[in-house]
Design a protein around this motif. Structure first.
Motif, PDB file in Angstrom:
ATOM      1  N   MET A   1      -4.706  -4.749  26.663  1.00 40.27           N
ATOM      2  CA  MET A   1      -3.506  -5.490  27.043  1.00 40.27           C
ATOM      3  C   MET A   1      -3.730  -6.282  28.327  1.00 40.27           C
ATOM      4  N   SER A   2      -3.112  -7.431  28.412  1.00 37.98           N
ATOM      5  CA  SER A   2      -3.115  -8.160  29.667  1.00 37.98           C
ATOM      6  C   SER A   2      -2.290  -7.390  30.688  1.00 37.98           C
ATOM      7  N   VAL A   3      -2.486  -7.720  31.953  1.00 38.09           N
ATOM      8  CA  VAL A   3      -1.719  -7.046  33.000  1.00 38.09           C
ATOM      9  C   VAL A   3      -0.224  -7.316  32.820  1.00 38.09           C
ATOM     10  N   GLU A   4       0.113  -8.512  32.352  1.00 39.89           N
ATOM     11  CA  GLU A   4       1.524  -8.819  32.101  1.00 39.89           C
ATOM     12  C   GLU A   4       2.109  -7.907  31.031  1.00 39.89           C
TER      13      GLU A   4
ATOM     14  N   VAL B   1       3.591   3.998  36.906  1.00 41.56           N
ATOM     15  CA  VAL B   1       2.222   3.745  37.368  1.00 41.56           C
ATOM     16  C   VAL B   1       1.225   4.561  36.550  1.00 41.56           C
ATOM     17  N   LEU B   2       1.558   5.822  36.278  1.00 39.91           N
ATOM     18  CA  LEU B   2       0.676   6.656  35.461  1.00 39.91           C
ATOM     19  C   LEU B   2       0.481   6.051  34.078  1.00 39.91           C
ATOM     20  N   HIS B   3       1.580   5.572  33.488  1.00 38.71           N
ATOM     21  CA  HIS B   3       1.484   4.967  32.155  1.00 38.71           C
ATOM     22  C   HIS B   3       0.670   3.678  32.219  1.00 38.71           C
ATOM     23  N   ALA B   4       0.879   2.886  33.262  1.00 40.06           N
ATOM     24  CA  ALA B   4       0.101   1.663  33.422  1.00 40.06           C
ATOM     25  C   ALA B   4      -1.381   1.979  33.576  1.00 40.06           C
ATOM     26  N   ARG B   5      -1.682   3.023  34.317  1.00 40.01           N
ATOM     27  CA  ARG B   5      -3.071   3.431  34.492  1.00 40.01           C
ATOM     28  C   ARG B   5      -3.719   3.743  33.154  1.00 40.01           C
ATOM     29  N   GLN B   6      -2.997   4.461  32.310  1.00 42.14           N
ATOM     30  CA  GLN B   6      -3.522   4.814  30.996  1.00 42.14           C
ATOM     31  C   GLN B   6      -3.749   3.561  30.144  1.00 42.14           C
ATOM     32  N   LEU B   7      -2.807   2.634  30.186  1.00 45.16           N
ATOM     33  CA  LEU B   7      -2.950   1.408  29.409  1.00 45.16           C
ATOM     34  C   LEU B   7      -4.118   0.565  29.905  1.00 45.16           C
ATOM     35  N   LEU B   8      -4.317   0.526  31.205  1.00 40.34           N
ATOM     36  CA  LEU B   8      -5.443  -0.228  31.759  1.00 40.34           C
ATOM     37  C   LEU B   8      -6.777   0.386  31.353  1.00 40.34           C
TER      38      LEU B   8
ATOM     39  N   THR C   1      11.970  14.300  29.864  1.00 36.23           N
ATOM     40  CA  THR C   1      11.263  13.912  28.647  1.00 36.23           C
ATOM     41  C   THR C   1      11.829  12.615  28.089  1.00 36.23           C
ATOM     42  N   TRP C   2      13.140  12.491  28.094  1.00 38.66           N
ATOM     43  CA  TRP C   2      13.778  11.264  27.603  1.00 38.66           C
ATOM     44  C   TRP C   2      13.402  10.071  28.473  1.00 38.66           C
ATOM     45  N   MET C   3      13.359  10.252  29.779  1.00 42.59           N
ATOM     46  CA  MET C   3      12.971   9.163  30.674  1.00 42.59           C
ATOM     47  C   MET C   3      11.541   8.715  30.400  1.00 42.59           C
ATOM     48  N   LEU C   4      10.630   9.667  30.165  1.00 41.16           N
ATOM     49  CA  LEU C   4       9.245   9.330  29.861  1.00 41.16           C
ATOM     50  C   LEU C   4       9.137   8.554  28.556  1.00 41.16           C
ATOM     51  N   ASP C   5       9.999   8.896  27.605  1.00 40.87           N
ATOM     52  CA  ASP C   5       9.986   8.202  26.323  1.00 40.87           C
ATOM     53  C   ASP C   5      10.654   6.831  26.398  1.00 40.87           C
ATOM     54  N   ASN C   6      11.322   6.550  27.493  1.00 42.59           N
ATOM     55  CA  ASN C   6      12.052   5.298  27.643  1.00 42.59           C
ATOM     56  C   ASN C   6      11.752   4.632  28.983  1.00 42.59           C
ATOM     57  N   LEU C   7      10.477   4.536  29.308  1.00 47.14           N
ATOM     58  CA  LEU C   7      10.082   3.967  30.591  1.00 47.14           C
ATOM     59  C   LEU C   7      10.472   2.496  30.716  1.00 47.14           C
ATOM     60  N   LYS C   8      10.556   1.793  29.604  1.00 45.54           N
ATOM     61  CA  LYS C   8      10.859   0.364  29.652  1.00 45.54           C
ATOM     62  C   LYS C   8      12.329   0.092  29.979  1.00 45.54           C
ATOM     63  N   ALA C   9      13.172   1.103  29.795  1.00 44.34           N
ATOM     64  CA  ALA C   9      14.604   0.907  30.015  1.00 44.34           C
ATOM     65  C   ALA C   9      14.937   0.950  31.498  1.00 44.34           C
ATOM     66  N   GLU C  10      16.036   0.304  31.852  1.00 49.22           N
ATOM     67  CA  GLU C  10      16.548   0.400  33.213  1.00 49.22           C
ATOM     68  C   GLU C  10      17.305   1.727  33.354  1.00 49.22           C
ATOM     69  N   HIS C  11      17.082   2.423  34.458  1.00 52.52           N
ATOM     70  CA  HIS C  11      17.728   3.723  34.660  1.00 52.52           C
ATOM     71  C   HIS C  11      18.432   3.729  36.015  1.00 52.52           C
ATOM     72  N   THR C  12      19.736   3.922  36.001  1.00 54.41           N
ATOM     73  CA  THR C  12      20.478   4.065  37.246  1.00 54.41           C
ATOM     74  C   THR C  12      20.851   5.532  37.434  1.00 54.41           C
TER      75      THR C  12
ATOM     76  N   GLY D   1       7.342  -0.644  32.013  1.00 52.32           N
ATOM     77  CA  GLY D   1       8.690  -0.693  32.556  1.00 52.32           C
ATOM     78  C   GLY D   1       8.848  -1.452  33.859  1.00 52.32           C
ATOM     79  N   PHE D   2       7.773  -2.098  34.346  1.00 51.99           N
ATOM     80  CA  PHE D   2       7.893  -2.850  35.598  1.00 51.99           C
ATOM     81  C   PHE D   2       8.470  -4.247  35.386  1.00 51.99           C
ATOM     82  N   GLY D   3       8.308  -4.766  34.187  1.00 51.87           N
ATOM     83  CA  GLY D   3       8.908  -6.050  33.880  1.00 51.87           C
ATOM     84  C   GLY D   3       8.081  -7.253  34.269  1.00 51.87           C
ATOM     85  N   SER D   4       7.410  -7.214  35.396  1.00 51.59           N
ATOM     86  CA  SER D   4       6.587  -8.344  35.841  1.00 51.59           C
ATOM     87  C   SER D   4       5.268  -7.833  36.399  1.00 51.59           C
ATOM     88  N   ALA D   5       4.236  -8.673  36.263  1.00 54.64           N
ATOM     89  CA  ALA D   5       2.916  -8.305  36.783  1.00 54.64           C
ATOM     90  C   ALA D   5       2.955  -8.149  38.296  1.00 54.64           C
TER      91      ALA D   5
END
Length: 321
Positions: free
Chosen positions: A277-280, A265-272, A218-229, A287-291
């Motif tokens: 929003m632009s693809v960027e 990808v699922l989150h991007a699909r929803q946003l699209l 759940t925390w990872m889903l709420d923080n998709l933009k963060a880097e996770h190691t 959380g992908f950082g670049s188009a």
């Protein structure tokens, strides 16, 4: 040259898939430059009504003998069953033996399979039935990601509307692009669609089979933009890296990196689908950082680039792709 098309209908035929055949091959479009096609609706007992999947009845005008001589023999979807009419299967075998082209729409592939015509062949069907088709006919070469497959004299299509794509492909091959384009214009559909059926497949969030990692997921889903190691996630889960990696696979069925990519990808699909929003910006928010990175993973998982997906499914006006 495609001059005669025979559609074989059986009990519990699906009316939409049958209607696709009628719309592409059964309507006189000679005024628009499409060569005439003789369209025959064939059944075991001509003149007797058969049930459709929606409670209506359909009466085939011709018997199975009218399949003889048809250039294309088409089988629309019908309710799946353990056995199909032997007379229909034998008719299909005879058509294949004399070199006729065969077409199945959606689950009509099961009928071709029951006739033994898909052994060693590349083929497809609706994405929901793919594994069942493969289990039942293990010698087939199933491609579950495409809209249709043309292997030799057999064309199989994916679910429902993909039958239109397969039919127009046959028209394009046999009668030329002008005829296919004329039919597509009248049907108000693209003459040729991009991508495959992966873009229509549901991509559910992988379920966690135990409770121990649920708060972390759940925390990872709420923080998709963060880097996770793995090291950072293991610390948050209060486990060693080795134990965490093993537990993550056991509970989600995949690795942390692959799980995270799928969620992005699922989150991007929803946003699209739901935003302008632009693809960027979609790439940044998911959380992908670049188009470029978004396009790479999106195309790999969904089967089409983000801009093509938005063109098909976007409810908001596209500002940038």
């Amino acid at each position: 040259m495609l001059r005669t098309v025979a559609a074989i209908v059986i009990d519990q035929v699906a009316p939409f898939e049958f209607g696709v055949l009628c719309e592409v091959f059964g309507i006189d479009r000679t005024e628009e430059g499409v060569p005439p096609i003789e369209f025959r609706v064939c059944g075991e007992r001509p003149g007797e009504p058969i049930r459709t999947t929606v409670g209506a009845m359909l009466i085939p005008e011709h018997g199975l003998d009218a399949v003889d001589g048809a250039d294309l023999v088409a089988v629309p979807a019908a309710t799946l069953r353990d056995e199909y009419p032997e007379a229909v299967l034998e008719t299909l075998r005879k058509a294949a033996d004399r070199g006729a082209m065969l077409l199945s729409v959606c689950s009509g592939a099961f009928i071709l399979g029951a006739a033994g015509l898909l052994e060693g062949r590349h083929c497809t069907t609706h994405w929901r039935h793919g594994q069942q088709l493969l289990d039942r006919f293990p010698t087939i070469l199933l491609d579950p990601d495409v809209l249709y497959v043309h292997d030799g004299n057999i064309v199989t299509s994916a679910g429902t509307a993909a039958g239109i794509d397969a039919c127009l492909h046959i028209v394009r091959q046999e009668l030329g692009s002008a005829a296919a384009n004329a039919i597509a214009r009248r049907m108000v559909v693209p003459p040729q669609r991009d991508g495959g059926q992966r873009q229509y497949v549901e991509l559910p969030i992988p379920e966690c089979t135990a409770d121990s990692l649920s708060p972390l997921l759940t925390w990872m889903l709420d923080n998709l933009k963060a880097e996770h190691t793995v090291a950072e996630l293991a610390r948050r889960a209060r486990m060693s890296e080795r134990t965490f990696a093993r537990r993550f696979v056991a509970e989600t069925g995949t690795t942390p990196a692959k799980w995270l990519i799928m969620q992005r990808v699922l989150h991007a699909r929803q946003l699209l689908e739901d935003t302008q929003m632009s693809v960027e910006d979609v790439a940044e928010q998911s959380g992908f950082g670049s188009a470029a990175l978004l396009r790479h993973h999106f195309n790999k998982i969904v089967g089409v680039p983000p801009k093509n997906y938005r063109r098909t499914f976007g409810g908001a006006t596209e500002l940038s792709a």
